[in-house]
Design an enzyme around this catalytic site. Structure first.
Site, mmCIF file in Angstrom:
data_model
loop_
_atom_site.group_PDB
_atom_site.id
_atom_site.type_symbol
_atom_site.label_atom_id
_atom_site.label_comp_id
_atom_site.label_asym_id
_atom_site.label_seq_id
_atom_site.Cartn_x
_atom_site.Cartn_y
_atom_site.Cartn_z
ATOM 1 C CB CYS A 98 45.987 42.083 43.941
ATOM 2 S SG CYS A 98 47.007 41.950 45.420
ATOM 3 C CG HIS A 125 44.859 37.406 43.502
ATOM 4 N ND1 HIS A 125 45.495 38.092 42.494
ATOM 5 C CD2 HIS A 125 45.440 37.800 44.658
ATOM 6 C CE1 HIS A 125 46.434 38.874 43.019
ATOM 7 N NE2 HIS A 125 46.419 38.719 44.327
ATOM 8 C CD GLU A 153 44.236 36.773 39.427
ATOM 9 O OE1 GLU A 153 43.122 37.035 39.938
ATOM 10 O OE2 GLU A 153 45.303 37.298 39.822
#
Lengths: 252, 80
Positions: free
Chosen positions: A86, A203, A205
């Site tokens: 990002c 994302h 994560e």
């Protein structure tokens, strides 16, 4: 292995990455402040999401001048695996470590939602454990994620198979309705010519545990674990990558 | 010396903000607005001995930071 997570003023997803490294993978992780000049023994570097320097001027435009970015560039040139997620992707394109630019979403809306991505290249340290054409359900959260490259740069990206992720429907088919931000060629993530630097808007994560709605992001982190264990990278005797071979930068 | 730097998106780059502003102007009753492109404007106060030096310095700053050559171009005006 050691994940070094760079923290800029305005980063806000650094703990998400740290949590995955430490608690989901059980590996070592450390934060590296943007004013430091040493990556603290990194095997892999993560530039996390957020709004570095408030996104002032342009996203990533100020962060690229942080002292730590010299160390990130040197690590990348030694072949070390670097991923920008990002805002981290936005920093990498501004720094010239990846080609292109990220612009305001086509429909001007900040998008925060689970989307589908197709893995279009397994030839990076962050995707080597994925299946060909695997579709990942991973969230995005951005207002400026519209990937842009001029026609020549885009043709080169496609020719060299540097497009790593594309927005698709759940079956992995390209569909304009599945492209959330108007990115050219539905690009959600790319790598550099040397393939060790990856940037992606979604994302992973935040998609590594069932409780969070998806574990599809885990393959990104398991891939780089596998890569480092296999000797890929800046510390494992991997081949030195010349700046020319990096082949990305508008600003060398 | 003073320099003004005008940064604009290249013609090939779609500008959704400009488009939205144009549509708002149409709604306000200005159908003659055929296009709007939004850009950035910088006023620089420079320690430079001549207009030429100020222009060169402003261009260097624009190349390094104020504009992103992948998506933007710029124009400079220098005044005393």
């Amino acid at each position: 292995m050691q994940f070094s997570i760079v923290v800029f003023p305005g980063s806000n997803r650094e703990h998400d990455a740290w949590h995955v490294a430490r608690h989901v993978l059980g590996e070592s992780a450390t934060y590296v402040h943007h004013k430091e000049s040493d990556l603290k023994g990194a095997d892999a570097v993560i530039l996390p999401g957020g709004f570095a320097y408030g996104d002032y001027l342009r996203t990533g435009a100020i962060a690229r001048f942080s002292p730590i970015m010299g160390a990130v560039r040197a690590f990348a040139e030694r072949g070390g695996p670097v991923i920008g997620i990002c805002n981290g992707f936005q920093v990498l394109v501004e720094a010239g470590l990846l080609p292109g630019a990220l612009l305001r979403n086509e429909r001007l809306k900040f998008i925060c939602d689970f989307l589908h991505l197709r893995v279009d290249s397994l030839d990076t340290p962050f995707t080597r454990r994925a299946r060909p054409g695997q579709v990942l359900c991973i969230p995005v959260a951005h207002g400026e994620g519209r990937y842009f490259a001029d026609p020549d740069a885009l043709a080169q990206l496609e020719r060299q198979q540097q497009v790593v992720f594309r927005y698709t429907d759940p079956e992995g088919r390209l569909d304009p309705a599945a492209n959330p931000n108007g990115s050219v060629n539905a690009i959600a993530g790319i790598c550099n010519a040397a393939r060790n630097v990856v940037g992606m808007m979604p994302h992973p994560e935040d998609a590594c545990e069932t409780e969070l709605g998806s574990r599809d992001g885990l393959v990104i982190f398991e891939s780089v674990l596998d890569a480092v264990a296999s000797g890929v990278g800046a510390n494992g005797g991997g081949a030195h990558v010349s700046t020319a071979a990096m082949g990305a930068g508008r600003r060398p | 010396m003073h320099a003004r730097v005008f940064v604009t998106l290249k013609p090939s780059v779609f500008d959704p903000q400009g488009k939205t502003i144009q549509e708002a102007l149409h709604t306000l009753g200005y159908p003659g607005v055929q296009d709007v492109r939004q850009g950035k404007y910088f006023e620089l106060d420079l320690d430079a001995p001549t207009a030429e030096a100020a222009r060169a310095l402003a261009a260097e700053l624009a190349d390094k930071l104020l504009a992103n050559p992948v998506i933007e171009s710029y124009r400079i005006e220098v005044t005393d």
